[in-house]
Design an enzyme around this catalytic site. Sequence first.
Site, PDB file in Angstrom:
ATOM      1  N   ASP A  77      -6.068   4.243   1.987  1.00 36.08           N
ATOM      2  CA  ASP A  77      -5.890   3.107   2.891  1.00 36.08           C
ATOM      3  C   ASP A  77      -6.640   1.931   2.284  1.00 36.08           C
ATOM      4  O   ASP A  77      -7.710   2.112   1.694  1.00 36.08           O
ATOM      5  CB  ASP A  77      -6.443   3.429   4.274  1.00 36.08           C
ATOM      6  CG  ASP A  77      -5.597   4.444   5.033  1.00 36.08           C
ATOM      7  OD1 ASP A  77      -4.396   4.545   4.744  1.00 36.08           O
ATOM      8  OD2 ASP A  77      -6.157   5.128   5.912  1.00 36.08           O
ATOM      9  N   ASP A 136       1.637   2.906   6.829  1.00 38.58           N
ATOM     10  CA  ASP A 136       1.236   2.811   8.235  1.00 38.58           C
ATOM     11  C   ASP A 136       1.943   1.648   8.932  1.00 38.58           C
ATOM     12  O   ASP A 136       2.285   1.736  10.113  1.00 38.58           O
ATOM     13  CB  ASP A 136      -0.275   2.648   8.358  1.00 38.58           C
ATOM     14  CG  ASP A 136      -1.045   3.835   7.809  1.00 38.58           C
ATOM     15  OD1 ASP A 136      -0.489   4.947   7.780  1.00 38.58           O
ATOM     16  OD2 ASP A 136      -2.209   3.640   7.404  1.00 38.58           O
TER      17      ASP A 136
END
Length: 171
Positions: A130, A148
């Site tokens: 991430d 995401d």
Amino acid sequence: MDVKGIHLLIKVKVYKFLLNLMFVFTLFCIDRFSKIYIIELSEKTNVTEIYLTSFLNSYLVWNSGIAFGLFSLSNELTYNFFTALIAVINLIIVYLAVVTKDFRRYFFLLILGGSFGNLFDRLFYGSVPDFIDFHIGNFHWFIFNIADIFITVGVICLILAELLYKKEVNE
């Protein structure tokens, strides 16, 4: 229906299937390229945090949990359970994308493209990179990635479509 009509129907179905597959694959590639770029940049520069604007940073973290880092501190058994669960959910989403005949199919495909990206990372790296750090002042949102975004937008669109489509049908 004659033989020519059946062949045309099969060609149309194959064409639609390939377009849907290309859509998912394109989303998967966008996610992969973004993650590879950030990982390689981090490895070359030994920098994991890059300040981009007053509200957006690139900050590489490895998420071994599920959404928003939940269960990150769990053991390998829990990690494997959630990975298998995500794979099963992907199969359900594939089914829903196949049986859905209207515009909502693309929302399922959007979720699928993002989910495949994160599932690939779980299997390949053992965690998901991430790197998008959105913040307002000192309040930082959860760090996330392009996959995401695809998943979140797909889910929000599905919810809105269900609310608006059901309302439209009932009127």
